[in-house]
Design an enzyme around this catalytic site. Structure first.
Site, PDB file in Angstrom:
ATOM      1  N   ASP A 106      23.644  -3.179  -9.604  1.00  0.00           N
ATOM      2  CA  ASP A 106      23.153  -4.685  -8.876  1.00  0.00           C
ATOM      3  C   ASP A 106      22.139  -5.504  -9.480  1.00  0.00           C
ATOM      4  O   ASP A 106      20.977  -4.773 -10.059  1.00  0.00           O
ATOM      5  CB  ASP A 106      21.581  -3.527  -8.124  1.00  0.00           C
ATOM      6  N   ASP A 301      24.919 -11.418  -6.459  1.00  0.00           N
ATOM      7  CA  ASP A 301      23.582 -10.070  -6.157  1.00  0.00           C
ATOM      8  C   ASP A 301      25.553  -8.977  -5.590  1.00  0.00           C
ATOM      9  O   ASP A 301      25.855  -9.306  -4.628  1.00  0.00           O
ATOM     10  CB  ASP A 301      23.031 -10.491  -4.417  1.00  0.00           C
TER      11      ASP A 301
END
Length: 424
Positions: A106, A301
């Site tokens: 992430d 992201d």
């Protein structure tokens, strides 16, 4: 008592609260073992790279909140009411002997957070839990990086979301991504609410944000691997598949050219927020500048399946795109592009429209972040399936290239990257 409370959410949908709490009641069975601290760093003697194959999974609609363990700002996608359509995750190994944990890699958060064996909640029991008592190299830690004694009051990290909460203890142990290994600090969750964490198909999250987002340098897997001399280059790259015919992967220490159509261009990180965020020059429709977002930013992201942007811009885009609610014009809708460093990176209607066969709507969520970090867009999975991205820690820059997919001709993929023209 150690306490740090910060308003964390960047989204209006849910406000996240990040706090440290010191609580008594440490498990008397917990053992402080200080052997094996140097083992991981010495497993490989040469700087190298390693690719992790990512599994692609359609998540339950309840899986709407992404793990976050940042010090000051919650994940960009810590929200409710958004369908988490797809998750990409892979394996890491923690401890000695190794325990395999599945994580989302992430770029929108900074720390490693995984369920601990001491968590007895249903959400934890549904996942693989790290058992400190089975690792000969684990060290119990405090929030400030000091070693915790077996009878000490333990610092705990509590992350509260609009729909759930995670609490965890600080640990340090060997963490391996394939042959790349280093000791690092992380959070072992001792409590997870069932909603939403029980519906995730992965166990935890490995944060890859910049240093401003981590609890400290020893919580960053990239920093730790680089300091241990493990990485060929201080970089990682992400390729996401758009079908089951090819594998997704994240590569540490190298940018793989075979995932690109054409050259990669690099854009410097524009803010010291910890996010991999860069400046957007404008929005384009069919490569024509719209003069909609001259001072916008975008955070790339890898931990979210959404696209989002400032509410003012999204409202105007809906007006200009004119997506028919009955899908009547779906096949004639224009390309939607983002102008970055003079390049237009285009998305096709299937990338920015929700189409269930009967109704259609623009799928971009609204997100209002004030300056200096905003106005802000989020580029999640729909963008990352079209564009191969690289993250250069040495030079604090993001690389973009059109992704090469097996089932798409190179010439067709190459057309996604264009040059902007002025609006009429």
């Amino acid at each position: 008592m150690l306490a740090l409370v910060t308003a964390a959410s960047l989204l209006t949908y849910s406000q996240a609260l990040l706090s440290f709490e010191s609580r008594r009641g440490t498990d008397p069975k917990a053992t402080l073992v200080q052997t094996g601290w140097k083992k991981a760093a010495s497993r490989t003697g040469l700087k190298s790279s390693h690719s992790v194959v990512l599994r692609r999974h359609l998540e339950d609609e309840r899986s709407t909140v992404k793990f976050n363990t940042t010090r000051a700002v919650s994940s960009l996608s810590s929200l409710t009411g958004v369908v988490h359509k797809t998750a990409y995750y892979g394996n890491i190994e923690v401890g000695h002997p190794a325990q395999t944990i599945t994580v989302v890699f992430d770029t929108g958060s900074g720390n490693l957070m995984i369920p601990s064996e001491s968590c007895k909640d249903r959400a934890c029991r549904k996942h693989k839990r790290f058992d400190p008592k089975k690792s000969t190299s684990v060290i119990q830690m405090q929030a400030d990086g000091s070693t915790a004694g077996s009878l000490d009051t333990r610092d705990q990290l509590t992350v509260t979301f609009g729909t759930g909460e995670i609490t965890g203890l600080f640990l340090r142990d060997d963490v391996c991504i394939g042959s790349l290994c280093s000791p690092m600090q992380f959070i072992g969750a001792t409590h997870e609410t069932d909603e939403p964490f029980g519906s995730f198909s992965f166990d935890g999250v490995l944060g890859l944000a910049l240093g401003e987002m981590t609890q400290g340098p020893k919580f960053s897997i990239m920093d730790r691997l680089n300091e241990a001399g493990q990485l060929k280059d201080f970089v990682f790259s992400v390729f996401l598949s758009d079908s089951s015919s090819e594998e997704s992967e994240i590569t540490f220490g190298e940018v793989k050219n075979d995932h690109m159509v054409g050259d990669m261009f690099w854009v410097p990180v524009s803010r010291k927020s910890g996010y991999w965020q860069v400046s957007i020059e404008d929005i384009a429709i069919n490569n024509k500048r719209q003069t909609l977002c001259a001072d916008c930013q975008v955070a790339v992201d890898t931990g979210t399946s959404m696209l989002a942007g400032p509410s003012r811009v999204i409202r105007e885009l809906r007006n200009r795109l004119k997506v028919a609610s009955n899908c009547a014009n779906y096949h004639s809708l224009p390309d939607l592009g983002f102008v970055v460093s003079g390049h237009v990176m285009n998305l096709k209607p299937q990338d920015y429209v929700d189409n269930d066969g009967q109704s259609c709507s623009v799928s971009l969520m609204t997100l209002d972040v004030p300056p200096p970090n905003g106005p802000l867009f989020i580029f999640g999975d729909p963008f990352l399936r079209k564009f191969f991205t690289a993250y250069d820690r040495t030079n604090r820059r993001v690389g973009f290239a059109v992704a090469r997919h097996k089932d798409t001709p190179a010439w067709k993929s190459a057309a996604l990257l264009a040059t902007a023209v002025s609006a009429d």
